[in-house]
Design a protein around this motif. Structure first.
Motif, short mmCIF file in Angstrom:
data_model
loop_
_atom_site.label_atom_id
_atom_site.label_comp_id
_atom_site.label_asym_id
_atom_site.label_seq_id
_atom_site.Cartn_x
_atom_site.Cartn_y
_atom_site.Cartn_z
N SER A 36 0.82 -1.22 0.00
CA SER A 36 0.00 0.00 0.00
C SER A 36 0.85 1.27 0.00
N PRO A 37 1.60 1.51 -1.07
CA PRO A 37 2.47 2.69 -1.09
C PRO A 37 1.72 4.01 -0.99
N GLN A 38 0.42 4.00 -1.26
CA GLN A 38 -0.36 5.24 -1.13
C GLN A 38 -0.41 5.74 0.32
N PHE A 39 -0.04 4.89 1.27
CA PHE A 39 -0.04 5.28 2.69
C PHE A 39 1.31 5.81 3.17
N ARG A 40 2.30 5.91 2.28
CA ARG A 40 3.65 6.33 2.71
C ARG A 40 3.63 7.61 3.54
N LYS A 41 2.92 8.61 3.06
CA LYS A 41 2.90 9.89 3.77
C LYS A 41 2.10 9.83 5.07
N CYS A 42 1.32 8.78 5.25
CA CYS A 42 0.49 8.64 6.46
C CYS A 42 1.13 7.76 7.52
N LEU A 43 2.32 7.22 7.24
CA LEU A 43 2.97 6.32 8.19
C LEU A 43 3.04 6.92 9.59
N ARG A 44 3.58 8.11 9.71
CA ARG A 44 3.79 8.71 11.03
C ARG A 44 2.47 8.96 11.76
N VAL A 45 1.44 9.37 11.04
CA VAL A 45 0.17 9.65 11.70
C VAL A 45 -0.51 8.34 12.13
N ILE A 46 -0.32 7.27 11.37
CA ILE A 46 -0.87 5.97 11.79
C ILE A 46 -0.12 5.47 13.03
N VAL A 47 1.20 5.59 13.02
CA VAL A 47 1.99 5.18 14.19
C VAL A 47 1.60 6.04 15.40
N ALA A 48 1.40 7.33 15.19
CA ALA A 48 0.98 8.21 16.28
C ALA A 48 -0.40 7.80 16.82
N GLN A 49 -1.29 7.44 15.91
CA GLN A 49 -2.62 6.98 16.33
C GLN A 49 -2.48 5.74 17.21
N TRP A 50 -1.70 4.77 16.78
CA TRP A 50 -1.49 3.56 17.56
C TRP A 50 -0.83 3.88 18.90
N ALA A 51 0.15 4.79 18.88
CA ALA A 51 0.85 5.17 20.11
C ALA A 51 -0.12 5.81 21.10
N LEU A 52 -0.98 6.68 20.61
CA LEU A 52 -1.96 7.33 21.48
C LEU A 52 -2.94 6.29 22.03
N GLU A 53 -3.43 5.42 21.17
CA GLU A 53 -4.42 4.42 21.59
C GLU A 53 -3.85 3.42 22.59
N SER A 54 -2.57 3.07 22.44
CA SER A 54 -1.99 2.00 23.27
C SER A 54 -0.89 2.45 24.22
N ASN A 55 -0.63 3.74 24.29
CA ASN A 55 0.48 4.25 25.08
C ASN A 55 1.79 3.54 24.67
N PHE A 56 2.04 3.56 23.37
CA PHE A 56 3.24 2.96 22.78
C PHE A 56 3.34 1.46 23.09
N GLY A 57 2.18 0.82 23.13
CA GLY A 57 2.15 -0.63 23.37
C GLY A 57 2.09 -1.02 24.82
N ASN A 58 2.00 -0.04 25.72
CA ASN A 58 2.01 -0.32 27.15
C ASN A 58 0.63 -0.55 27.76
N SER A 59 -0.44 -0.34 27.00
CA SER A 59 -1.77 -0.59 27.55
C SER A 59 -1.98 -2.09 27.73
N GLU A 60 -2.89 -2.44 28.59
CA GLU A 60 -3.19 -3.86 28.82
C GLU A 60 -3.72 -4.52 27.54
N LEU A 61 -4.55 -3.80 26.79
CA LEU A 61 -5.09 -4.32 25.55
C LEU A 61 -3.97 -4.64 24.55
N ALA A 62 -2.99 -3.77 24.49
CA ALA A 62 -1.86 -3.99 23.58
C ALA A 62 -0.96 -5.13 24.07
N LYS A 63 -0.62 -5.11 25.34
CA LYS A 63 0.30 -6.13 25.87
C LYS A 63 -0.32 -7.52 25.87
N SER A 64 -1.58 -7.62 26.24
CA SER A 64 -2.21 -8.94 26.37
C SER A 64 -2.81 -9.46 25.08
#
Length: 183
Positions: free
Chosen positions: A26-54
């Motif tokens: 999906s190369p059309q998402f290249r410019k959106c990489l950082r905002v998608i990673v930021a979205q995931w980071a916000l949602e999971s506290n950089f993977g530290n949420s219980e939902l992310a870890k478990s």
């Protein structure tokens, strides 16, 4: 095991798989990489949420039958607002990336592809379509009008994601994740 800057190893693996997915499928998402990673980071506290870890769910994706062909496992989970629901439980970090893109390809987010390649238009569209159900610091009790509450949540979500996308912390996460895929 935690990596630098507080991101978990699982989170970094998911970001690495995202980079590979975007580059190969999906190369059309290249410019959106950082905002998608930021979205995931916000949602999971950089993977530290219980939902992310478990459950390897880095974006708070609730179970939907429409994505069961890529992820049919679900986890009963109670969020920070003490609301319980069934959430998607991907089999791996790579499967999480597939699940995420299937999730946003659903009709409710229709038109997101027209917002590419603008990262801000992409995340604003997803937020406005209801991706974010709640966000800390924005309380329902402060709003008598449900529509004003919904708008406040979406606006705050948009600003937090876009601010995080520009942060040094996110730079470090993307760099660490890229080191996982470079020879």
């Amino acid at each position: 095991m935690k990596a630098d800057k507080g991101a978990t190893a699982g989170f970094l693996k998911a970001v690495a798989h995202l980079m590979i997915y975007i580059e190969t499928d999906s190369p059309q998402f290249r410019k959106c990489l950082r905002v998608i990673v930021a979205q995931w980071a916000l949602e999971s506290n950089f993977g530290n949420s219980e939902l992310a870890k478990s459950f390897r769910n880095f974006a708070g994706l609730k179970f939907r039958k429409a994505v069961s062909h890529v992820c049919d496992r679900k986890a009963d989970y109670t969020d920070w607002e003490k609301e319980s629901d069934a959430y998607l439980w991907p089999e791996s970090e790579q499967n999480f990336v597939e699940v995420y893109f299937e999730f946003i390809a659903r009709r409710v987010y229709q038109g997101f592809d027209k917002k590419l390649p603008s990262p801000t238009k992409f995340i604003k569209h997803i937020a406005d379509c209801g991706f974010c159900g709640a966000i800390s610091g924005v309380s329902k009790k402060d709003y008598s009008d449900p529509e004003k509450y919904r708008k406040a949540v979406h606006d705050e979500y948009f600003h937090r994601v876009t601010d995080l996308a520009l942060s040094d912390k996110l730079n470090n996460v993307v760099l660490l994740a890229s080191e996982l895929i470079l020879p």
